[in-house]
Design a protein around this motif. Sequence first.
Motif, PDB file in Angstrom:
ATOM      1  N   VAL A 192       5.495   2.380   4.137  1.00  0.00           N
ATOM      2  CA  VAL A 192       5.011   1.470   3.193  1.00  0.00           C
ATOM      3  C   VAL A 192       3.538   1.914   2.737  1.00  0.00           C
ATOM      4  CG1 VAL A 192       6.319  -0.241   4.493  1.00  0.00           C
ATOM      5  CG2 VAL A 192       3.905   0.573   5.337  1.00  0.00           C
ATOM      6  N   GLN A 193       3.081   2.865   3.484  1.00  0.00           N
ATOM      7  CA  GLN A 193       1.635   3.229   3.037  1.00  0.00           C
ATOM      8  C   GLN A 193       1.861   4.003   1.436  1.00  0.00           C
ATOM      9  OE1 GLN A 193      -1.880   2.959   4.159  1.00  0.00           O
ATOM     10  NE2 GLN A 193      -1.911   3.372   1.802  1.00  0.00           N
ATOM     11  N   ALA A 194       3.039   4.739   1.273  1.00  0.00           N
ATOM     12  CA  ALA A 194       3.487   5.547   0.273  1.00  0.00           C
ATOM     13  C   ALA A 194       3.717   4.386  -0.735  1.00  0.00           C
ATOM     14  CB  ALA A 194       4.483   6.430   0.656  1.00  0.00           C
ATOM     15  N   LEU A 195       4.487   3.331  -0.556  1.00  0.00           N
ATOM     16  CA  LEU A 195       4.764   2.437  -1.486  1.00  0.00           C
ATOM     17  C   LEU A 195       3.481   1.656  -2.085  1.00  0.00           C
ATOM     18  CD1 LEU A 195       8.117   0.651   0.009  1.00  0.00           C
ATOM     19  CD2 LEU A 195       7.750   2.425  -1.652  1.00  0.00           C
ATOM     20  N   MET A 196       2.604   1.270  -0.858  1.00  0.00           N
ATOM     21  CA  MET A 196       1.240   1.116  -1.480  1.00  0.00           C
ATOM     22  C   MET A 196       0.469   1.851  -2.287  1.00  0.00           C
ATOM     23  SD  MET A 196       0.050  -0.716   2.366  1.00  0.00           S
ATOM     24  CE  MET A 196      -1.783  -1.021   1.849  1.00  0.00           C
ATOM     25  N   THR A 197       0.566   3.216  -1.864  1.00  0.00           N
ATOM     26  CA  THR A 197      -0.272   4.054  -2.677  1.00  0.00           C
ATOM     27  C   THR A 197       0.213   4.128  -4.195  1.00  0.00           C
ATOM     28  OG1 THR A 197      -0.840   5.405  -0.867  1.00  0.00           O
ATOM     29  CG2 THR A 197      -1.050   6.650  -2.960  1.00  0.00           C
ATOM     30  N   ARG A 198       1.429   3.900  -4.213  1.00  0.00           N
ATOM     31  CA  ARG A 198       2.018   3.946  -5.607  1.00  0.00           C
ATOM     32  C   ARG A 198       1.851   2.649  -6.425  1.00  0.00           C
ATOM     33  NH1 ARG A 198       6.740   7.020  -2.916  1.00  0.00           N
ATOM     34  NH2 ARG A 198       7.936   5.015  -3.192  1.00  0.00           N
ATOM     35  N   GLY A 199       1.483   1.771  -5.776  1.00  0.00           N
ATOM     36  CA  GLY A 199       1.020   0.445  -6.364  1.00  0.00           C
ATOM     37  C   GLY A 199       2.389  -0.423  -6.393  1.00  0.00           C
ATOM     38  N   GLU A 200       3.354   0.060  -5.369  1.00  0.00           N
ATOM     39  CA  GLU A 200       4.583  -0.917  -5.367  1.00  0.00           C
ATOM     40  C   GLU A 200       4.621  -2.184  -4.445  1.00  0.00           C
ATOM     41  OE1 GLU A 200       8.012   1.645  -4.914  1.00  0.00           O
ATOM     42  OE2 GLU A 200       7.145   3.213  -6.336  1.00  0.00           O
ATOM     43  N   LEU A 201       3.476  -2.122  -3.335  1.00  0.00           N
ATOM     44  CA  LEU A 201       3.329  -3.263  -2.544  1.00  0.00           C
ATOM     45  C   LEU A 201       1.699  -3.371  -2.294  1.00  0.00           C
ATOM     46  CD1 LEU A 201       5.710  -2.105   0.563  1.00  0.00           C
ATOM     47  CD2 LEU A 201       5.881  -3.688  -0.789  1.00  0.00           C
ATOM     48  N   ASP A 214      -0.612  -7.102   1.957  1.00  0.00           N
ATOM     49  CA  ASP A 214      -0.066  -8.277   2.570  1.00  0.00           C
ATOM     50  C   ASP A 214       1.493  -7.979   2.786  1.00  0.00           C
ATOM     51  OD1 ASP A 214      -2.554  -9.616   3.326  1.00  0.00           O
ATOM     52  OD2 ASP A 214      -2.353 -10.842   1.456  1.00  0.00           O
ATOM     53  N   GLN A 215       2.150  -7.436   1.583  1.00  0.00           N
ATOM     54  CA  GLN A 215       3.543  -7.466   1.510  1.00  0.00           C
ATOM     55  C   GLN A 215       3.792  -6.350   2.543  1.00  0.00           C
ATOM     56  OE1 GLN A 215       3.620  -6.317  -2.618  1.00  0.00           O
ATOM     57  NE2 GLN A 215       4.874  -8.403  -3.156  1.00  0.00           N
ATOM     58  N   ALA A 216       2.949  -5.244   2.768  1.00  0.00           N
ATOM     59  CA  ALA A 216       3.184  -4.157   3.727  1.00  0.00           C
ATOM     60  C   ALA A 216       3.314  -4.531   5.016  1.00  0.00           C
ATOM     61  CB  ALA A 216       2.220  -3.083   3.116  1.00  0.00           C
TER      62      ALA A 216
END
Length: 255
Positions: free
Chosen positions: A145-154, A157-159
Amino acid sequence: MTNGYKLSASTGIHRGDRDYQQDQVILLSHARVSGCILAILADGMGGRSGGRKASDQVMMTAKQLFERYDPRRDESEETLMQLIQEAHTVIKLTAISSEEEPHSTVAAFLINAGGDCHWAHAGDSRIYHFRGDKFIKRTMDHSYVQALMTRGELTEDQANFHPQSNILMGCLGTESDPPVEFHCISKVEVGDTLMACSDGIWHYFTTAEIGSILSTLSAREASEFLIEKARERARGTGDNLSLVIVKVEPLEVAP
């Protein structure tokens, strides 16, 4: 104690709603140099005995290396890297001998007597740095999920509520070498707080909440409050919890 400030600290650990404790945390003071400390936290994974063996190994390795650590040699980052590499190797050997799959996160910070602070981590146990209630920096989780956050996809709060929030991209004891990231604070200041914690803690708080708690409570009070509030918010589904807090406080001047 060092010139200009003093350090106050606290550790906290709780089994949460799990049947057994796999987290481990320790705060070590250097035997020969006042004001030099090492804080280390490990969140073990891999079944009841496997996870505990892994986190215990991180603690054992940390104690052995810190006993030999010479703060005068400016080898803080090298020492943290050696700690992670040696613990990783021994955990892998444990897996071979016991037919278990022990793994562990690690989050460690070392404050030298001169005031410089170095940290290293692998996995999703975090280190936070606050100045007063102002957030300065935290580690970035080695997780899906951190990788998704870094890419701006999450969003953050969603993570926290993502169904795959427990998937790690790297930790100790895996086939491949763990991802290790370092950070250096050139000099801690009065009002600074450093906290390492497992996901059983940070999962239940916003960064702003953590900053407010750490800035208004003592290290001991903050550790007790964070564990109590995380337990309350978990509603009977909580993970193991562990944390270590170090606050940089002004020296008391004698009248």
